[in-house]
Write an enzyme that holds these catalytic residues in place. Structure first.
Site, PDB file in Angstrom:
ATOM      1  CD  GLU A  45     -19.913  -5.581   6.853  1.00  0.00           C
ATOM      2  OE1 GLU A  45     -18.949  -4.469   6.740  1.00  0.00           O
ATOM      3  OE2 GLU A  45     -19.792  -6.624   6.298  1.00  0.00           O
ATOM      4  CE  LYS A 104      -4.589  -0.308   1.802  1.00  0.00           C
ATOM      5  NZ  LYS A 104      -5.551   0.036   3.004  1.00  0.00           N
ATOM      6  NE  ARG A 125     -21.021  -5.062   3.238  1.00  0.00           N
ATOM      7  CZ  ARG A 125     -19.946  -5.361   2.893  1.00  0.00           C
ATOM      8  NH1 ARG A 125     -19.561  -5.705   1.864  1.00  0.00           N
ATOM      9  NH2 ARG A 125     -19.015  -4.673   3.701  1.00  0.00           N
TER      10      ARG A 125
END
Length: 638
Positions: A369, A283, A397
């Site tokens: 979730e 990243k 979700r």
């Protein structure tokens, strides 16, 4: 000064890169990285993830014939370099601005965005759909899904991979591992082996082996297959993906252009089973500030390219997210049963602060979730006091689990719903528009909408005190209003609102943080000679029926205000008033909600104005209900 990009300047579409040499592709990647950094420094947005996939982006568009070949980016927040390469460079400095490019992939934006994305773990399912459609139409284009290792913590990714086995033969999944959470350190040997096992020579030997093995008895054929998988698994660690029916290649260095291009070229030719190419990236690659602080440069505001210093906003009221964390810590210090759960968003929900204070009572379950909700239900069933902190858009979700595992069982899970309402530059995909309606449909659910930071503190205290039912409190992104917060807030009386201002002609009932704008709207109405009552509902469920019936009796018009979709607080009020005959007396009523559209990204104030939820919009709603000519207090026709 913008960066020098002589090679990138010659690229108007991915087709322009198809004849580039490896050296040219490396140069293109360097220039693309510089252009991405410069663009995001001016607009803000997601930075680290995009910088990590620059080489991968170039290699994919070089090897695959996009847009005929389908390329789907999971989440899409890493797709800024992809946008630059696919004809949107001239608009890249409009990212996340009103009328500008989306911060995610978007079908209506470009043919190179075949599938819109902003939530994690959808790419493989969507790619499988494209592959099945291609097979049904007898076409031969290729389909690629790029998914990060973080998204692989979501169950949907594995459901899709499991379904891919035997459903389609040509599908490539690129696993972008940018956190070293799966792969060991990679080097020349692993890149060499990846090229070897994906190449034509190995494939020919493998296919020859299959042909020969067919002459063997079944037990020997099965033993040979397992031996080949085990041999590769010993070196690559890919046995798990093989068990899901994928041919595994990797891990390879995602910044080694030569290795990337060759492996992707080989993977593109494999058509007897789906392929998973495992690349390891960093990243923030190529920009030192982002490399050194990946978390702080995941999403950024405008910044100085040379120093990496991000622009600081003016000091103001505390963020609602921080208020939530600090208040929850206060209660947890007094109650050892309080626990906190998040789904891969500890800093976004403020639970990083709670976790520093209570590491053993903080749980980050990853992008899961559904699991987060049921995990919280299990804690509650055994006597604990779980606070499940999720963004409104992500709680969607886990809705089935909210219904079946929490609400039906009446378990006291407390849902802290962050990013409720509009979210500015993140746009429609992240707006918290629907939670009032979908939670309000559930029997026994207590729903609170604090109007400011102090009210949020009271809502947290209220949720902590509820031990026989599920509850939720919603609060927006951004700063509060600057009100004083109690040292330790006390619980509210369930289902009771409050009058903030008394009037006579019209009643404005606000649920949530539009209360301040409702009070300003009352000032605008006063300038027109109209006296307005302003009430803070506090609860969408249960409603304060006594308060609502009183306001309906004593006023000519009643206006409800909420930062949620049609079918929420206003609908609940209408239903309650109709049931009790309050509408039979000629009460004039308007329900002000978010518009029945998916609002595009823009500055929050522009979005509120479009929605009619700023002070003038609320005043217009009241005037409309009263049948008065719709002219603002400033004399402009609205």
């Amino acid at each position: 000064m913008p960066p020098a990009t002589p090679l990138l300047d010659t690229v108007s579409s991915p087709a322009d890169t198809r004849d580039f040499s490896i050296a040219q592709l490396r140069q293109l990647a360097d220039e693309l990285r510089a252009e991405t950094i410069d663009a995001v420094s001016q607009t803000g947005g997601h930075l680290g993830a995009g910088l990590g996939v620059v080489e991968l982006t170039v290699a994919l568009h070089h090897v695959y014939e996009t847009p005929q070949d389908i390329l789907i980016w999971d989440v899409g927040h890493q797709a800024y370099p992809h946008k630059i390469l696919t004809g949107r460079r001239d608009r890249i400095r409009t990212l996340r601005q009103g009328g500008g490019l989306s911060g995610f992939t978007k079908r209506s934006e470009s043919e190179y965005d075949p599938f819109g994305a902003a939530h994690a773990a959808t790419s493989i399912s969507a790619a499988l759909g494209f592959a099945a459609a291609r097979d049904a139409k007898g076409q031969d284009n290729k389909v690629v899904a790029v998914i990060g290792d973080g998204s692989m913590s979501a169950g949907m990714a594995y459901e899709a991979m499991n379904n891919a086995h035997g459903t389609t033969k040509q599908l490539t999944v690129v696993l972008n591992d940018n956190d070293m959470s799966i792969a060991p350190p990679v080097g020349g040997m692993s890149a060499y082996f990846a090229r070897l096992v994906s190449g034509g020579g190995y494939q020919s030997i493998r296919n020859l082996g299959k042909s020969v093995a067919k002459a063997f008895p079944r037990p020997m054929r099965e033993a040979a297959r397992k031996a080949e998988e085990f041999a590769r698994g010993m070196v690559t660690g890919g046995t798990f993906f093989e068990e899901l029916g994928f041919y595994y290649v990797g891990p390879i260095d995602g910044h080694d252009m030569d290795a990337l291009v060759h492996v992707l070229q080989n993977a593109r030719k494999i058509d007897d089973k789906p392929v998973l190419v495992h690349v390891v990236t960093q990243k923030g690659k190529g920009y030192a500030p982002a490399e050194n602080a990946a978390d702080k440069y995941h999403g950024v505001v405008k910044f100085d390219v040379v120093t990496g210093q991000q622009a600081k906003g003016k000091a103001g009221a505390p963020q609602y997210t921080k208020v939530f964390a600090q208040e929850l810590i206060k209660h947890a210090e007094r109650d050892p049963k309080i626990m906190a759960i998040t789904a891969a968003m500890p800093s976004g929900t403020g639970l990083d602060l709670f976790g520093e204070r209570f590491p053993d009572r903080t749980f980050d379950v990853g992008i899961a979730e559904q699991h987060a909700v049921t995990f919280a239900a299990g804690l509650a069933a055994d006597g604990m006091k779980p606070f499940c902190a999720l963004y409104s858009t992500f709680l969607q979700r886990g809705y089935d689990q909210v219904v079946h595992d929490v609400a039906i069982q009446g378990l006291p899970v407390r849902f802290a719903i962050d990013r409720a309402g509009l979210v500015g530059a993140d746009g429609a995909t992240h707006a918290g528009s629907f939670d009032i309606g979908y939670l309000g449909a559930l029997p026994g659910m207590v729903i609170m909408g604090p109007s400011d930071e102090a009210e949020l503190a009271h809502a947290i205290a209220t949720a902590a005190a509820i031990d026989d039912a599920p509850s939720a409190f919603r609060y927006p992104r951004g700063e509060g209003t600057g009100v004083a917060i109690p040292e330790l807030a006390s619980p509210l009386e369930i289902g009771k609102g409050r009058i903030v201002r008394e009037g006579t002609a019209v009643a404005i009932v606000s649920f949530g943080t539009r209360l301040a704008e409702s009070l300003k709207a009352a000032d605008l109405l006063a300038a027109r000679g109209l006296s307005a009552t302003v009430a803070d509902a506090r609860f969408a469920k249960p409603l304060d029926l006594d308060l609502l019936l009183r306001l309906a009796r004593e006023h000519e018009a009643l206006i409800t205000v909420e930062e949620g979709s049609v079918g929420g607080f206003g609908a609940f009020v209408l239903h309650a008033l109709a049931q009790h005959g309050a509408l039979d007396r000629g009460l004039k009523i308007r329900t002000l909600t978010l518009p029945d559209i998916f609002q595009d990204h823009d500055k929050p104030e522009a979005m509120y104005a479009q929605a009619g939820l700023d002070s003038e919009g609320i005043a217009r709603g009241a005037l409309n209900a009263l049948g008065i000519d719709n002219v603002s207090a400033k004399g402009r026709r609205a």
